[in-house]
Design a protein around this motif. Structure first.
Motif, mmCIF file in Angstrom:
data_model
loop_
_atom_site.group_PDB
_atom_site.id
_atom_site.type_symbol
_atom_site.label_atom_id
_atom_site.label_comp_id
_atom_site.label_asym_id
_atom_site.label_seq_id
_atom_site.Cartn_x
_atom_site.Cartn_y
_atom_site.Cartn_z
ATOM 1 N N LYS A 1 -35.757 -8.671 16.308
ATOM 2 C CA LYS A 1 -36.622 -9.643 15.862
ATOM 3 C C LYS A 1 -38.151 -9.196 16.071
ATOM 4 O O LYS A 1 -39.263 -10.145 16.173
ATOM 5 C CB LYS A 1 -36.513 -10.881 16.821
ATOM 6 N N THR A 2 -38.533 -8.005 16.132
ATOM 7 C CA THR A 2 -40.028 -7.586 16.236
ATOM 8 C C THR A 2 -40.641 -7.755 14.994
ATOM 9 O O THR A 2 -41.751 -8.328 14.770
ATOM 10 C CB THR A 2 -40.054 -6.145 16.501
ATOM 11 N N PHE A 3 -40.182 -7.745 13.802
ATOM 12 C CA PHE A 3 -40.522 -8.145 12.241
ATOM 13 C C PHE A 3 -39.294 -9.139 11.913
ATOM 14 O O PHE A 3 -37.999 -8.922 12.224
ATOM 15 C CB PHE A 3 -40.557 -6.802 11.569
ATOM 16 N N PRO A 4 -39.728 -9.936 10.816
ATOM 17 C CA PRO A 4 -38.802 -10.754 10.080
ATOM 18 C C PRO A 4 -37.581 -10.239 9.551
ATOM 19 O O PRO A 4 -36.674 -10.343 9.687
ATOM 20 C CB PRO A 4 -39.637 -11.629 9.040
ATOM 21 N N PHE A 5 -37.957 -9.140 8.810
ATOM 22 C CA PHE A 5 -37.109 -8.431 8.068
ATOM 23 C C PHE A 5 -37.260 -7.008 7.787
ATOM 24 O O PHE A 5 -38.376 -6.586 8.082
ATOM 25 C CB PHE A 5 -36.997 -8.801 6.467
ATOM 26 N N GLN A 6 -36.210 -6.135 7.399
ATOM 27 C CA GLN A 6 -36.369 -4.813 7.519
ATOM 28 C C GLN A 6 -35.860 -4.124 5.967
ATOM 29 O O GLN A 6 -35.051 -4.817 5.518
ATOM 30 C CB GLN A 6 -35.421 -3.851 8.520
ATOM 31 N N LEU A 7 -36.454 -3.033 5.545
ATOM 32 C CA LEU A 7 -36.084 -2.166 4.233
ATOM 33 C C LEU A 7 -35.014 -1.009 4.768
ATOM 34 O O LEU A 7 -35.503 -0.541 5.699
ATOM 35 C CB LEU A 7 -37.281 -1.924 3.366
ATOM 36 N N ASN A 8 -34.302 -0.748 3.800
ATOM 37 C CA ASN A 8 -33.306 0.523 3.982
ATOM 38 C C ASN A 8 -34.057 1.511 3.677
ATOM 39 O O ASN A 8 -34.504 1.745 2.260
ATOM 40 C CB ASN A 8 -32.065 0.203 3.294
#
Length: 458
Positions: A233-240
């Motif tokens: 939860k450090t960032f809302p979303f991540q990219l692969n």
């Protein structure tokens, strides 16, 4: 932002691995003879004068090793460092790098390092643009509550604010000095994030939800990029990152030795990862680096000790304090055989003295510079993998592996003598050519003065 509660004077240098390293099953740093031999094409340490006995030769090599440690100290090997978790990582000497069959050699037809700037956002609405951009903003815990809150907009999301991820041209300039004599250029096509359509016809298909897939467009080619919520939860979303690297592979310019993509979003490699800051597919000559986790806004959350970032990470008092957590008895300060003048004028001592009185960075300019300095290490490290270099276990080196941000900021921004030999040879001999005598002379000329004692038996 974390800092030491008391000003540390960094009285003693930590030139060799910590006391904790001795407790790690399977860890053994290559001895001085192997470290010296790792810089040579033969794989053997420099020859000693005729008539020297084995003991005298070993003493000579040890003396060289100690002198080198004043510029190139050993890896710290602290609790939870990369070598703690993988203590038997095999060393890659200069000779083993030369003999690596899968290594891609630099040629005159394929010698340019391309750096692609952060992709632009190209969505159908301003709302979607803002949503995807918000994923680059870290969530920070406030002091009086357990809930996560976005980083202050005034600091991180104001278009007029100077505290933003560093511009691409700054990396190009830095890498031009780091990989001297290699052309470093901006990637020839702009990158864009846009909605992903499962069908080739945008009219006949609805775009996938942004929180599931994005498209990464390079010219007329679009690659699907998987999206997931950030586990910590450090960032809302991540990219692969694997999807991003696939896009880089599909669009590698013909004259490129390698291409590196910069991404502002947080990344992950597989479902078991919390996050991944960067990765290179060395054999495919592509790399990607995320700026997200290097953001100084996260330093307090991570618990970084500003007073003991590189070079002050090699302060013995600091190292002993971290080892004391494991109930280890600190190693005593031992003699090095060097004079007081040599120790006082050591490059590592000079570097620590130069930074020990610096204030904690506070202004946007200072924070941006700190952000940039961290990313420079990772960018040059990942491009080093494209050059065929493995993680370094010989010295504290920019090619060391890292297990987290705390270890990352303790590592140097430069190459050790072993890794420097690899880069120097690739650029000054394999690229420039010539017969073997010319190659050897050119190669030695490109070595730094700090490595001369190894080669000249000083």
């Amino acid at each position: 932002m974390a800092a030491s509660t008391e000003a540390c004077q960094h009285t003693h240098l930590q030139l060799f691995p910590s006391a904790y390293a001795d407790e790690i099953e399977g860890y053994a740093r290559p001895n001085p003879g192997k470290r010296m031999g790792a810089t040579t094409k033969s794989g053997h340490p420099p020859k000693t004068p005729k008539g020297w006995g084995q003991r005298q030769a070993a003493s000579h090599i040890n003396h060289i090793a100690v002198k080198l440690s004043l510029t190139f100290p050993g890896p710290l090997v602290l609790p939870d460092d990369d070598l703690h978790w993988d203590p038997k990582w095999p060393p890659q000497s200069f000779r083993s790098w030369l003999d690596e069959k899968e290594r891609n050699k630099i040629t005159n037809e394929r010698k340019t390092l391309y750096i692609a700037g952060v992709p632009k956002l190209d969505f159908n609405s301003l709302k979607d643009d803002r949503q995807v951009r918000s994923w680059t903003m870290p969530k920070l815990k406030s002091d009086d509550e357990d809930t996560e809150r976005p980083a202050k907009k005034a600091r991180l999301d104001d278009a007029n604010d100077a505290f933003r991820s560093p511009p691409t041209q700054d990396f190009i300039s830095y890498l031009g000095a780091f990989y001297h004599n290699l052309p470093i250029k901006s990637y020839p096509a702009p990158l864009r994030f846009l909605p992903w359509h499962s069908s080739s016809s945008k009219k006949s298909s609805k775009p996938s939800p942004l929180t599931k897939y994005l498209g990464l467009a390079i010219d007329d080619r679009v690659t699907r990029i998987r999206v997931r919520p950030c586990p910590d939860k450090t960032f809302p979303f991540q990219l692969n990152l694997n999807d991003i690297l696939d896009a880089a592979i599909s669009a590698l310019p013909d004259d490129a030795y390698s291409t590196l993509f910069l991404i502002d979003h947080d990344m992950y490699e597989d479902e078991d990862d919390d996050f991944c800051c960067g990765r290179a597919y060395g054999g495919s000559r592509v790399a990607v680096v995320s700026t997200a986790r290097y953001n100084p806004a996260l330093d307090g959350k991570v618990g970084l000790d500003y007073a003991h970032m590189w070079p002050a990470s090699h302060c013995k008092e600091f190292v002993d304090r971290l080892c004391a957590v494991e109930d280890l008895v600190p190693k005593p300060v031992v003699g090095t055989g060097l004079t007081d003048a040599e120790l006082a004028n050591a490059p590592l001592r000079k570097a620590i003295d130069a930074v020990k009185d610096l204030d904690i960075p506070k202004s946007n300019e200072e924070l941006s510079g700190l952000w940039f300095s961290r990313l420079c290490r990772t960018v040059s490290h990942e491009l080093g993998h494209c050059l065929g270099m493995d993680h370094c276990v010989y010295y504290a080196c920019v090619m060391q592996g890292t297990a987290g941000m705390k270890e990352d900021v303790r590592q140097p921004p430069y190459l050790c003598p072993v890794c420097l030999a690899k880069v120097s040879y690739a650029i000054s001999t394999e690229l420039e050519g010539g017969d073997e005598e010319v190659k050897e002379g050119t190669f030695l000329k490109h070595q730094t003065p700090a490595t001369w004692p190894v080669r000249l038996n000083i």
